[in-house]
Structures are given as structure tokens and as C-alpha cells.
Design a protein around this motif. Structure first.
Motif, PDB file in Angstrom:
ATOM      1  N   ARG A  15       0.830  -1.207   0.000  1.00 57.00           N
ATOM      2  CA  ARG A  15       0.000   0.000   0.000  1.00 57.00           C
ATOM      3  C   ARG A  15       0.861   1.252   0.000  1.00 57.00           C
ATOM      4  N   ASN A  16       0.208   2.382  -0.177  1.00 58.26           N
ATOM      5  CA  ASN A  16       0.903   3.665  -0.097  1.00 58.26           C
ATOM      6  C   ASN A  16       0.359   4.463   1.091  1.00 58.26           C
ATOM      7  N   ASN A  17       0.878   5.649   1.256  1.00 56.02           N
ATOM      8  CA  ASN A  17       0.421   6.643   2.214  1.00 56.02           C
ATOM      9  C   ASN A  17       0.208   6.122   3.639  1.00 56.02           C
ATOM     10  N   ALA A  45      -2.332   7.944   6.016  1.00 52.28           N
ATOM     11  CA  ALA A  45      -3.767   8.010   5.707  1.00 52.28           C
ATOM     12  C   ALA A  45      -4.628   7.951   6.966  1.00 52.28           C
ATOM     13  N   HIS A  78      -5.723   5.678   1.013  1.00 54.65           N
ATOM     14  CA  HIS A  78      -4.609   4.916   0.431  1.00 54.65           C
ATOM     15  C   HIS A  78      -5.165   3.852  -0.494  1.00 54.65           C
ATOM     16  N   ASP A 111       1.124   4.499  -5.563  1.00 53.18           N
ATOM     17  CA  ASP A 111       1.335   5.938  -5.774  1.00 53.18           C
ATOM     18  C   ASP A 111       0.931   6.355  -7.187  1.00 53.18           C
ATOM     19  N   SER A 153      -2.818   6.451  -7.362  1.00 58.68           N
ATOM     20  CA  SER A 153      -3.340   7.622  -6.645  1.00 58.68           C
ATOM     21  C   SER A 153      -3.197   8.880  -7.485  1.00 58.68           C
TER      22      SER A 153
END
Length: 194
Positions: A26-28, A31, A150, A165, A168
Motif C-alpha cells: 500500500r501507499n500513504n 492516511a 490509500h 502511488d 493515486s
């Protein structure tokens, strides 16, 4: 940017099942903290908050299936439910858009005279994006808090893959550039709504 006194915060699918490894990278990592900050601001200001839960119809294959711990809201969300001074709604759904859940989100928002919605939650390019697009199509002014959500790396057709990313950024460009929503940050929203 102006956030009205009755702008609704729509918190999409912040559920424990998204912490499972099946989803991949995952990213962020910020979040959850940003989602919590926005819930706190909305609740303290008396603005409406909508909590959306995905009740997957895919049975044992899904960590978001009803009756399984993954279907539950993450603790920081569950601890905030019912704590605000404004209206609150729980919407359950089994598709991407929060506007196709129970009870009818559009009817509830219109009944309260709400014209602005702020979308946060999981996943950026899935249920968040679909909810934002539909909100824009239904005539709402939609704010998309990109750092309060995210997503995960994803493989598509022809062996193409995009990182979380990249997905997103693509979502942000499509929504903002296409006029479906205004992509904003948590800091911007707290600054005008707090």
C-alpha cells in the motif's frame, strides 16, 4: 476554498480487512492519521459524518465479508462513531459507490440540504474514486482528500501494473482534471473547516 457548515464527510470503507496481506503493498502510511484528524474536525464542528462499510458479497474469498473481523471498522474509526455533535449516518454497501448502499446516501444528503461532500477512506482508486465520480454526477461539490486515503499496487490487463502511488496520482488527475472533484489535502480542509 469554502467548506459549508453542513458539508458532509464521507468516510469510505476504513475496515480491518484492508490490513491483511492479500492486498499487497500500500501507499500513504499517514492516511489513518489524516482520516482521524478530519473526523475529529467534522465532529467537533457539528458537521455531518457518514461512515460507509463494505459488506462484501464474495463470501470466504473476501476479508471484508460480513461476520468476519475484517468487516469491522478499524479501531480509530469505531472509537469515534457516535461522538460528534452533528448528524451521523452508517451506510452499508456491496458495490464500489457509497451512493448505491443502504440507506440511500443521496436521499439523506438532499434531505439535510447538503451540497458538499468530502471523500476520505480506502481505496483511493476504487470505492473512493467511484463515490467521488457519482457525487459529481449527482451535482454535489466533491472534495477528494488525497492524503486521507490509500490504495494498493495493482495488476491490470496485458501484464500492466501500477504502483499504489501511480494509481493515486492517476485518480487525482482524472477526478480533478475531469471536473468530478477538487483534489485537496487534509491540511487545507482543517484550515477552512476547523
Amino acid at each position: 476554498m469554502e467548506i459549508r457548515e453542513n458539508a458532509a464527510l464521507v468516510v469510505v470503507d476504513v475496515q480491518k480487512g484492508f490490513d491483511e496481506e492479500v492486498w499487497g503493498r500500500r501507499n500513504n502510511p499517514d492516511a489513518e492519521g489524516n482520516i482521524a484528524a478530519l473526523i475529529d474536525v467534522w465532529q467537533s464542528s457539528g458537521r455531518p459524518v457518514v461512515f460507509v462499510r463494505h459488506d462484501s458479497a464474495q463470501g470466504e474469498a473476501s476479508p471484508l465479508r460480513p461476520g468476519y473481523v475484517g468487516n469491522d471498522f478499524k479501531d480509530f474509526v469505531e472509537q469515534r462513531r457516535g461522538k460528534g455533535s452533528g448528524p451521523e449516518l452508517l451506510v452499508t454497501k456491496n458495490v464500489n459507490s457509497a451512493f448505491y448502499g443502504e440507506p440511500d446516501l443521496d436521499a439523506w444528503l438532499r434531505g439535510a440540504g447538503v451540497g458538499q461532500v468530502v471523500v476520505v477512506g480506502i481505496q483511493t482508486n476504487m470505492c473512493n474514486e467511484t463515490t467521488a465520480r457519482m457525487g459529481g454526477n449527482l451535482g454535489y461539490e466533491v472534495f477528494f482528500a488525497l492524503d486521507a486515503m490509500h490504495t494498493f499496487d495493482l495488476e491490470g490487463p496485458f501484464g500492466w501494473t501500477l504502483t499504489a502511488d501511480e494509481l493515486s496520482r492517476a485518480t487525482a488527475v482524472s477526478l480533478h482534471g475531469g471536473g468530478f472533484a477538487r483534489v485537496v489535502t487534509t491540511e487545507e480542509l482543517v484550515g477552512v473547516a476547523g
